[in-house]
Design a protein around this motif. Structure first.
Motif, short mmCIF file in Angstrom:
data_model
loop_
_atom_site.label_atom_id
_atom_site.label_comp_id
_atom_site.label_asym_id
_atom_site.label_seq_id
_atom_site.Cartn_x
_atom_site.Cartn_y
_atom_site.Cartn_z
N ILE A 1 0.83 -1.20 0.00
CA ILE A 1 0.00 0.00 0.00
C ILE A 1 0.86 1.25 0.00
CG2 ILE A 1 -2.04 -1.01 1.10
CD1 ILE A 1 -0.98 -0.12 3.78
N PHE A 2 0.26 2.39 -0.35
CA PHE A 2 0.97 3.67 -0.38
C PHE A 2 0.60 4.55 0.81
CE2 PHE A 2 0.84 2.38 -4.86
CZ PHE A 2 2.17 2.52 -5.20
N SER A 3 -0.54 4.26 1.43
CA SER A 3 -1.01 5.09 2.54
C SER A 3 -1.78 4.21 3.52
CB SER A 3 -1.91 6.21 2.01
OG SER A 3 -2.36 7.04 3.05
N LEU A 4 -1.54 4.43 4.82
CA LEU A 4 -2.18 3.62 5.85
C LEU A 4 -2.91 4.52 6.84
CD1 LEU A 4 -2.52 0.81 7.24
CD2 LEU A 4 -0.41 1.32 8.49
N PRO A 5 -4.25 4.39 6.95
CA PRO A 5 -4.98 5.23 7.91
C PRO A 5 -4.73 4.79 9.35
CG PRO A 5 -6.48 3.74 6.77
CD PRO A 5 -5.14 3.56 6.13
N VAL A 6 -4.64 5.77 10.24
CA VAL A 6 -4.46 5.51 11.67
C VAL A 6 -5.77 5.87 12.37
CG1 VAL A 6 -3.12 6.03 13.73
CG2 VAL A 6 -2.02 6.10 11.48
N VAL A 7 -6.30 4.90 13.13
CA VAL A 7 -7.58 5.13 13.82
C VAL A 7 -7.41 4.81 15.30
CG1 VAL A 7 -8.94 4.57 11.76
CG2 VAL A 7 -8.36 2.75 13.38
N ASP A 8 -8.32 5.35 16.12
CA ASP A 8 -8.28 5.03 17.54
C ASP A 8 -9.12 3.79 17.81
OD1 ASP A 8 -10.94 5.81 17.57
OD2 ASP A 8 -10.59 7.68 18.66
N SER A 9 -9.31 3.47 19.09
CA SER A 9 -10.02 2.24 19.46
C SER A 9 -11.48 2.24 19.01
CB SER A 9 -9.94 2.03 20.97
OG SER A 9 -10.48 3.16 21.65
N ARG A 10 -12.02 3.43 18.76
CA ARG A 10 -13.43 3.54 18.32
C ARG A 10 -13.55 3.62 16.80
NH1 ARG A 10 -15.62 8.14 19.50
NH2 ARG A 10 -13.65 9.24 19.91
N GLY A 11 -12.42 3.59 16.11
CA GLY A 11 -12.45 3.66 14.66
C GLY A 11 -12.42 5.08 14.11
N VAL A 12 -12.19 6.07 14.98
CA VAL A 12 -12.12 7.46 14.55
C VAL A 12 -10.81 7.69 13.81
CG1 VAL A 12 -12.00 9.86 15.31
CG2 VAL A 12 -13.61 8.29 16.38
N LEU A 13 -10.90 8.33 12.64
CA LEU A 13 -9.71 8.59 11.82
C LEU A 13 -8.85 9.67 12.46
CD1 LEU A 13 -8.21 8.03 9.16
CD2 LEU A 13 -9.62 9.81 8.10
#
Length: 450
Positions: free
Chosen positions: A225-237
Motif C-alpha cells: 500500500i501507499f497510505s495507511l490510515p491511523v484510527v483510535d479504538s473507536r475507529g475514529v480517523l
C-alpha cells in the motif's frame, strides 16, 4: 555549477557577510546537495548557511541531516527561526523536530508557530516517536459520507496546498469514524452528482497510534500500500502514514540494527556526537568483551597450561578456530535478524530454524575442519603427534561452528520472545561466547587426546 564552485562562492559570501548571496547561490540546489555542501564548512558556519535559506528549503535541509547534526544546528537557531522552519513541514516531521528539542525550547517554538500548523502538530506530541502515532501526519483528505463527488473535488481544490502527495480520499461518518476510501482515479472518473459512499472501497487495513513503527513497515510490505490510515479504538480517523514515512522508518531501523550488532546501541555520528557520549555508549560492551577474553586467559593458564607446554603448536590454530566459529555465528545471526525484521519467520518456528541452521553449521564445520586439519598436518608433518593435532583441530572446528550456529538462532529468537531487540544478541556478545567456547573446547579436546 559544480560543488567545488558552489562551496567557493558560499565561502566568499560568508566572509563578506553576504547572506542574500548565499540564498541566491543555493536557490536552485536540491536540499540533499545542500547537506553535502555543508560538510565542506566548519560546524560554526552551518547555522549561518541555514538561516540564509528560505524557510521551505531550510525545512527540507533540516530533514535530510543526521539527527546528531540536526541537533547541533538547532542549538544555534532561535525559537523564531525554528518555528518558521517547522511551519513548512508536514505535521509528523514538525512533531519529530519538536521532540528533539529541550522541553522549554519546544514549547517556545510551538507558541511561535502558525496557529493552524501548531493545531496539527500538538496531538502528535503525545505519541512515542517510534510508534504509528509518532510517524503519522494529520494532513489528509477526508469527506463526509453525505458528500458527492463534486463536493469532494471542490474540497480537494480548497486544501490542495495543505495536503501533499495523497492518493486516497477517506470517507467518514458524522463521528469521524472511518467508513471507506476512494482512489483518486475512481473519484475523477465518477459522475459529479454521485454520492461518495457509492464509489468508496472498504479499507483493507488500518493501524492504531501506539503500534510500533517496525510493525507499520511490515504492514506496508505485506499489503503493498501507499497510505495507511491511523484510527483510535473507536475507529475514529486520526491521521495517515505515507510510504515516504515508512522509507524513513526502514532506514532508521536498519541503522539501529547495524549499531546494535556492533555493540554500540544508539545512533552515533563521528563528528557531531559528543566525544563523551561516544565513549559512554561504546565502553560497556567492550568491557564485557574484555572480561570474557580475560576469563579465557585465566582458564587457559589454570587448566591447559601443561597441555600447551607439551604441544606448543596447538596455540597456532586457536585464532583460526575462533575466527571461523565467529564468522559462522555472525552469518547465522544476521540471517535470523534480517528474517525477523522482514516478518518471514517467527518465534514459533524456533526448533525448525535451529535444526536448519545447525545442519548448515555442521556442514560448514566439516568443510573448514577438513581444510584446517589438512593444512595443520602439512605444517606440522615432522611432529610425532601430527595425527592427534589434526584430529583436535577438526573436532574443535566442527564443535565451534555447531555451537555458534545454535546461539546465532537461539539468541535473537529468545530476545524477540522477551520483546527485546534481537540485534543485541550479535556483535560483541556472540564474539565473546565464540571465543570462550572455541578456545576452551579446543584445548579440552587436545588435553584428552594428548
Amino acid at each position: 555549477m559544480s560543488k567545488p564552485e558552489l562551496t567557493h562562492r558560499i565561502s566568499e559570501d560568508l566572509t563578506q557577510g553576504n547572506i542574500q548571496g548565499i540564498r541566491e547561490t543555493l536557490a536552485d540546489v536540491h536540499p540533499s546537495e545542500i547537506v553535502a555542501i555543508l560538510q565542506n564548512f566548519e560546524a560554526k558556519d552551518h547555522p549561518r548557511i541555514l538561516e540564509a535559506l528560505d524557510n521551505e528549503t531550510a525545512s527540507e535541509v533540516i530533514l535530510e541531516l543526521d539527527p546528531e547534526h540536526r541537533e547541533d544546528i538547532l542549538e544555534d537557531l532561535d525559537a523564531e527561526k525554528i518555528a518558521d522552519i517547522a511551519d513548512e513541514m508536514d505535521s509528523d516531521d514538525a512533531a519529530d523536530l519538536l521532540g528533539e528539542l529541550p522541553e522549554h525550547t519546544a514549547q517556545s517554538v510551538l507558541d511561535k508557530m502558525d496557529p493552524e500548523e501548531a493545531k496539527d502538530v500538538k496531538p502528535l506530541l503525545k505519541y512515542p516517536e517510534d510508534t504509528a502515532g509518532g510517524i503519522m501526519q494529520t494532513e489528509l483528505v477526508k469527506v463526509s459520507q453525505n458528500s458527492t463527488v463534486r463536493d469532494t473535488i471542490n474540497w480537494i481544490r480548497l486544501i490542495a496546498d495543505e495536503v501533499e502527495d495523497f492518493q486516497l480520499v477517506f470517507v467518514t461518518d458524522d463521528q469521524d469514524k472511518l467508513l471507506g476510501q476512494i482512489p483518486l482515479k475512481e473519484l475523477v472518473l465518477a459522475t459529479p452528482g454521485t454520492n461518495v459512499t457509492n464509489i468508496m472501497e472498504p479499507v483493507e487495513v488500518t493501524t492504531t497510534p501506539y503500534v510500533d513503527q517496525e510493525e507499520v513497515a511490515k504492514t506496508f510490505q505485506k499489503y503493498d500500500i501507499f497510505s495507511l490510515p491511523v484510527v483510535d479504538s473507536r475507529g475514529v480517523l486520526l491521521g495517515r502514514i505515507t510510504a515516504d514515512d515508512v522509507l524513513d522508518v526502514l532506514t532508521e531501523e536498519a541503522s539501529e540494527d547495524m549499531l546494535q550488532m556492533a555493540g554500540v546501541g544508539d545512533s552515533l555520528h563521528p563528528l557531531f556526537t559528543p566525544t563523551y557520549s561516544r565513549i559512554r555508549l561504546r565502553t560497556p560492551w567492550l568491557l564485557l568483551t574484555l572480561i570474557g577474553e580475560l576469563f579465557i586467559a585465566f582458564i587457559i593458564i589454570t587448566a591447559f597450561q601443561p597441555t600447551l607446554e607439551k604441544v606448543a603448536i596447538l596455540a597456532a590454530f586457536m585464532p583460526a578456530i575462533m575466527a571461523t566459529g565467529g564468522n559462522v555465528g555472525l552469518q547465522t545471526t544476521t540471517i535470523v535478524i534480517r528474517s525477523l525484521g522482514m516478518g518471514t519467520i517467527n518465534v514459533k518456528q524456533i526448533v525448525k530454524i535451529i535444526l536448519s541452521e545447525v545442519k548448515v553449521g555442521l556442514a560448514l564445520g566439516v568443510i573448514c575442519g577438513l581444510i584446517a586439519a589438512g593444512i595443520g598436518a602439512l605444517i606440522s608433518y615432522n611432529e610425532p603427534q601430527v595425527f592427534k593435532l589434526s584430529l583436535a583441530v577438526f573436532i574443535a572446528m566442527v564443535s565451534a561452528t555447531l555451537a555458534t550456529s545454535f546461539i546465532g538462532v537461539a539468541g535473537p529468537l529468545t530476545l524477540e520472545k522477551l520483546h527485546f531487540d534481537p540485534a543485541a544478541a550479535s556483535g560483541p556478545f556472540l564474539t565473546m561466547f565464540n571465543d570462550i567456547f572455541g578456545s576452551v573446547f579446543y584445548l579440552f579436546i587436545a588435553m584428552l587426546i594428548f
